[in-house]
Design a protein around this motif. Structure first.
Motif, short mmCIF file in Angstrom:
data_model
loop_
_atom_site.label_atom_id
_atom_site.label_comp_id
_atom_site.label_asym_id
_atom_site.label_seq_id
_atom_site.Cartn_x
_atom_site.Cartn_y
_atom_site.Cartn_z
N THR A 169 0.75 -1.19 -0.17
CA THR A 169 -0.06 0.11 0.02
C THR A 169 0.88 1.17 0.13
OG1 THR A 169 -0.07 -0.04 2.37
CG2 THR A 169 -2.01 -1.10 0.95
N GLU A 170 2.21 1.39 0.27
CA GLU A 170 3.10 2.47 0.36
C GLU A 170 3.96 2.17 -0.79
OE1 GLU A 170 6.13 4.53 3.16
OE2 GLU A 170 4.72 3.37 4.02
N GLU A 171 4.16 3.15 -1.55
CA GLU A 171 4.89 2.97 -2.75
C GLU A 171 6.30 2.63 -2.24
OE1 GLU A 171 5.34 5.15 -6.76
OE2 GLU A 171 6.56 6.24 -5.38
N PRO A 172 7.20 1.58 -2.76
CA PRO A 172 8.28 1.31 -2.44
C PRO A 172 9.28 2.31 -2.92
CG PRO A 172 7.56 -0.68 -3.13
CD PRO A 172 6.39 0.56 -3.42
N THR A 173 10.63 2.62 -2.31
CA THR A 173 11.50 3.74 -2.83
C THR A 173 12.64 3.00 -3.24
OG1 THR A 173 12.02 4.59 -0.68
CG2 THR A 173 10.31 5.65 -1.96
N SER A 174 12.82 1.87 -2.89
CA SER A 174 14.29 0.84 -2.48
C SER A 174 13.74 -0.51 -2.88
CB SER A 174 14.84 0.89 -1.10
OG SER A 174 15.79 0.10 -1.05
N ALA A 181 15.97 -9.95 4.48
CA ALA A 181 15.42 -11.07 5.02
C ALA A 181 14.19 -10.68 5.64
CB ALA A 181 16.50 -11.69 5.72
N ASP A 182 14.14 -9.51 6.32
CA ASP A 182 12.95 -9.00 6.88
C ASP A 182 11.66 -8.54 6.20
OD1 ASP A 182 14.06 -6.95 6.35
OD2 ASP A 182 14.12 -5.99 8.34
N SER A 183 11.81 -8.69 4.85
CA SER A 183 10.78 -8.23 4.02
C SER A 183 9.41 -8.57 4.29
CB SER A 183 11.01 -8.65 2.58
OG SER A 183 10.10 -8.21 1.81
N PRO A 184 8.44 -7.83 4.41
CA PRO A 184 7.25 -8.22 4.86
C PRO A 184 6.48 -9.10 3.58
CG PRO A 184 7.10 -5.85 4.34
CD PRO A 184 8.43 -6.29 4.50
N VAL A 258 3.60 -10.57 -5.17
CA VAL A 258 2.94 -9.34 -4.87
C VAL A 258 3.93 -8.05 -5.23
CG1 VAL A 258 1.25 -9.88 -3.23
CG2 VAL A 258 3.46 -9.18 -2.61
N VAL A 259 5.27 -8.57 -5.44
CA VAL A 259 6.24 -7.56 -5.44
C VAL A 259 7.39 -8.07 -6.23
CG1 VAL A 259 7.46 -7.79 -3.42
CG2 VAL A 259 7.65 -5.58 -4.63
N LYS A 276 1.28 -1.65 -10.02
CA LYS A 276 2.27 -0.26 -10.22
C LYS A 276 3.45 -0.71 -10.23
CE LYS A 276 -1.50 1.70 -7.42
NZ LYS A 276 -1.97 2.43 -8.59
N SER A 277 4.45 0.30 -10.82
CA SER A 277 5.83 0.19 -10.77
C SER A 277 6.53 1.32 -10.30
CB SER A 277 6.03 -0.38 -12.38
OG SER A 277 5.75 0.70 -13.20
N VAL A 278 7.95 1.24 -9.96
CA VAL A 278 8.77 2.31 -9.74
C VAL A 278 10.29 1.92 -10.00
CG1 VAL A 278 9.08 1.46 -7.32
CG2 VAL A 278 9.30 3.92 -8.01
N LEU A 279 10.88 2.95 -10.44
CA LEU A 279 12.27 2.80 -10.78
C LEU A 279 13.12 3.13 -9.25
CD1 LEU A 279 14.75 2.00 -12.58
CD2 LEU A 279 15.07 4.50 -12.89
N PRO A 280 13.58 2.22 -8.40
CA PRO A 280 13.96 2.64 -7.13
C PRO A 280 15.23 3.26 -7.04
CG PRO A 280 13.29 -0.02 -7.26
CD PRO A 280 13.33 0.92 -8.72
N GLU A 281 15.46 3.93 -5.84
CA GLU A 281 16.43 5.05 -5.78
C GLU A 281 17.76 4.27 -6.04
OE1 GLU A 281 16.58 4.12 -0.72
OE2 GLU A 281 15.79 5.91 -1.47
N GLU A 282 18.13 2.93 -6.12
CA GLU A 282 19.47 2.33 -6.12
C GLU A 282 19.62 2.26 -7.69
OE1 GLU A 282 17.67 0.76 -2.23
OE2 GLU A 282 17.09 0.73 -4.45
N GLY A 283 18.66 2.48 -8.76
CA GLY A 283 18.95 2.16 -10.05
C GLY A 283 18.36 0.84 -10.22
#
Length: 391
Positions: A169-174, A181-184, A258-259, A276-283
């Protein structure tokens, strides 16, 4: 120009055992630019009468009746198309001498150049190769060598982070949501099924473990490759599916994932706005394609006519929309509301966006980041490492 683009040809050349100095036919490289010995294949100085046909090797979606019919009507050149599935297949088929043109990706293009399978292009004979071609796709060293242009750009794309907006529900930035390992979202993460995916892990490590000293995700020494492999093994326990283009779509639409990493065209193909999609901050990693002309093309005039025709804003845009990528001709983006929407979706003229993209490059023993005190790992090393990841 971003240094990640400048290093790609060196990678491929060294992978083929080529000299990184010497002269090429025809052109003059600027001082300090990479020089690669290539066969002395002449370029066409002037156009003649068009032939009756042109034989084209293409990725699926690049050569379709929607625009070939008009091309034939305009030029008298019948278009004979053969679809290929991989760059290796394209190279093998071009070497048969049966084809005039190929829509080559970056890895295939340099192999074709250095083996003398394709010829330099006279861009003065291709009026639509103009200022409208986006800067990020002109003069790239995987198809522009020693002052010679060998490839006419078609389109490009990034490998993005896709997610289900109902679950995330919150757009990932990374990229941390797929690597940590602790990814929800553990157990519902989609990952690309290829050894080149190691570069995706390396990009994340560049940002999160700078002490490893990774400067280029395709230039990994043994320690760096080991770190990327360990990260991939950690991710393996959280992966729901290693995907190809067909399974990526069903993995998300069926709820298995889901991701995860994806392509913009695949996200669009899900047909649901919740994806949805995003280009994360790391490239990210990415890809690019161009038309290339066989050294011994039997129908060079029709081939030049095709390259010019498909470089026009309207036709290049049709190809980009049909395949699902950013067009090479930025003028297409101003031709209609639909075109503007497409270009916005694929970030077609957003060079700042593509500055974050590391286009796929073959890893080789020579370190592409300029290091000379260590030996880097090559693609076979990556293939072996990938086998340990998937078990």
């Amino acid at each position: 120009m971003n240094k990640k683009y400048l290093l790609a040809p060196a990678a491929l050349a060294a992978a083929l055992g080529l000299a990184l100095s010497g002269c090429a036919s025809g052109g003059d490289a600027a001082p300090g630019e990479l020089q690669i010995d290539v066969p002395d294949v002449p370029q066409l100085d002037a156009l003649g009468d068009t032939e009756d046909e042109v034989n084209i090797l293409a990725w699926s979606g690049f050569v379709e009746p929607a625009w070939t019919d008009q091309f034939t009507a305009d030029t008298g050149c019948a278009v004979n198309r053969k679809i290929f599935a991989t760059s290796d297949e394209a190279v093998q088929l071009m070497r048969t001498g049966e084809y005039d043109l190929v829509s080559a990706s970056g890895d295939a293009s340099l192999r074709l150049i250095v083996d003398g399978n394709v010829q330099p292009l006279n861009t003065e004979l291709i009026p639509n190769f103009s200022d409208d071609i986006v800067e990020g796709m002109k003069g790239q060293l995987y198809d522009t060598l020693n002052g010679n242009v060998y490839g006419i750009p078609i389109g490009r794309g990034a490998n993005i982070l896709q997610y289900n907006g109902d679950e995330v529900t919150e757009e990932p930035t990374s990229w941390d949501v797929v690597w940590e390992a602790d990814s929800p979202y553990a157990g519902k993460i989609a990952a690309y099924d290829s050894p080149i995916y190691i570069a995706d892990a390396a990009i994340y490590l560049m940002a999160t473990q700078p002490e490893l000293g990774i400067e280029n995700p395709y230039a990994l020494d043994e320690e760096q490759l080991a770190a990327a492999t360990e990260l991939l093994k950690q991710q393996n326990g959280m992966v729901s599916e290693y995907w190809n283009p067909a399974t990526n779509i069903t993995s998300f639409t069926g709820g298995n994932s889901v991701v995860g990493t994806s392509w913009e065209v695949l996200r669009k193909a899900t047909g649901d706005e919740k994806f949805k999609s995003v280009l994360p901050e790391e490239g990210s990693t990415g890809w690019s394609d161009a038309w290339m002309l066989a050294a011994d093309a039997q129908h060079p005039n029709c081939a030049y006519a095709w390259m010019d025709y498909t470089s026009s804003p309207e036709v290049n845009g049709q190809i980009a929309m049909n395949f699902g990528m950013a067009p090479a001709n930025g003028a297409f983006c101003e031709t209609s509301d639909e075109a503007r929407e497409h270009c916005d979706y694929y970030n077609a003229t957003n060079e700042e966006y593509f500055e974050k993209v590391w286009f796929w490059t073959t890893p080789i023993d020579q370190c592409l980041d300029g290091r000379t005190d260590v030996q880097c790992t090559n693609y076979q090393d990556w293939t072996n490492a990938w086998a340990t990841v998937k078990g």
